[in-house]
Design an enzyme around this catalytic site. Structure first.
Site, PDB file in Angstrom:
ATOM      1  N   HIS A  54       0.704  -1.144   0.023  1.00 17.45           N
ATOM      2  CA  HIS A  54       0.146   0.093  -0.206  1.00 17.45           C
ATOM      3  C   HIS A  54       0.983   1.297   0.012  1.00 17.45           C
ATOM      4  O   HIS A  54       1.264   1.606   1.021  1.00 17.45           O
ATOM      5  CB  HIS A  54      -0.878  -0.099   1.232  1.00 17.45           C
ATOM      6  CG  HIS A  54      -1.999   1.164   1.080  1.00 17.45           C
ATOM      7  ND1 HIS A  54      -1.791   2.206   1.759  1.00 17.45           N
ATOM      8  CD2 HIS A  54      -3.368   0.957   0.785  1.00 17.45           C
ATOM      9  CE1 HIS A  54      -2.826   3.085   1.608  1.00 17.45           C
ATOM     10  NE2 HIS A  54      -3.913   2.097   1.015  1.00 17.45           N
ATOM     11  N   PHE A  55       1.445   1.634  -0.974  1.00 20.17           N
ATOM     12  CA  PHE A  55       1.196   1.314  -2.324  1.00 20.17           C
ATOM     13  C   PHE A  55       2.590   1.088  -3.048  1.00 20.17           C
ATOM     14  O   PHE A  55       3.560   1.763  -2.461  1.00 20.17           O
ATOM     15  CB  PHE A  55       0.611   2.420  -3.076  1.00 20.17           C
ATOM     16  CG  PHE A  55      -0.744   2.828  -2.722  1.00 20.17           C
ATOM     17  CD1 PHE A  55      -1.759   1.924  -3.290  1.00 20.17           C
ATOM     18  CD2 PHE A  55      -1.056   3.827  -1.900  1.00 20.17           C
ATOM     19  CE1 PHE A  55      -3.034   2.401  -2.903  1.00 20.17           C
ATOM     20  CE2 PHE A  55      -2.391   4.030  -1.566  1.00 20.17           C
ATOM     21  CZ  PHE A  55      -3.162   3.310  -2.093  1.00 20.17           C
TER      22      PHE A  55
END
Length: 171
Positions: free
Chosen positions: A70-71
Site C-alpha cells: 500500500h502502495f
C-alpha cells in the site's frame, strides 16, 4: 479485576490476542492486525470527558507489512488501520473495566484524515477519550480518538463505537 494495570507491554497485548489477559473479555487481534506495540496509560477517570483515557504507541519501521502493498513505489500506512487501532483500544478498555464478550466495531460518527504515516516516521501515538461505557446486558463503549505521527495530529475520530457480544454467530 485481575490483570488490570495502567500500562501494558507488547507481550501483554499478544497475551490479550490469545485470550489470556481476561479470558471472558474481548481479545485484541493478533499480528499483523495488532496495531500497537504498547499501551502507555489507562485511566478510568481521566480524558476529555472524565470517563477514561487510553494512550498507546506503534513503532514505525520501513519493513512493516503494509508498506510493501500500500502502495508499491508510494508506501503509506492505510488510514483504515489507524481507525481500526482506535476501535481495538476502545474494545481493550471495555475488557479492562470488566466487560465480557467478543468485541466488534459498531461504527464511527465522523473521521477526518489530515496527514499520513510514511516509512520514514518513527512513532504513531493513539489517544482515546472515553465518552460513555454501558455495562449492562449490552456492553458498549463510545469514545473520541486521535492518531498522531511523530507528534503531529493526522486523524481524528468522533463517536467510535465498540460492542461486546456473547454470541456473534448472527451478527
Amino acid at each position: 479485576m485481575q490483570n488490570k494495570r495502567d500500562s501494558y507491554t507488547r507481550e501483554d497485548l499478544l497475551a490479550s490476542s490469545q485470550g489470556e489477559l481476561w479470558p471472558q473479555g474481548p481479545q485484541l487481534p493478533a499480528p499483523n492486525m495488532l496495531m500497537m506495540d504498547r499501551i502507555t496509560k489507562m485511566s478510568e477517570t481521566e480524558g476529555d470527558f472524565g470517563k477514561g483515557l487510553i494512550l498507546a504507541e506503534l513503532d514505525i519501521t520501513p519493513d512493516l507489512w503494509f508498506f510493501d502493498c500500500h502502495f508499491p513505489g508510494d508506501p503509506v500506512m492505510p488510514g483504515c488501520l489507524g481507525l481500526d487501532a482506535m476501535w481495538q483500544l476502545v474494545g481493550f478498555f471495555l475488557g479492562w473495566v470488566g466487560g465480557k464478550g467478543k468485541g466488534r466495531a459498531l461504527g464511527v460518527g465522523e473521521v477526518k484524515f489530515t496527514g499520513q504515516i510514511l516509512p520514514t516516521a518513527k512513532k504513531v501515538t493513539y489517544e482515546i477519550h472515553m465518552k460513555r461505557v454501558v455495562n449492562r446486558k449490552l456492553v458498549m463503549g463510545l469514545a473520541d480518538g486521535r492518531v498522531c505521527v511523530d507528534g503531529k495530529e493526522i486523524y481524528v475520530a468522533k463517536d467510535l463505537k465498540v460492542g461486546l457480544f456473547q454470541d456473534t454467530s448472527s451478527f
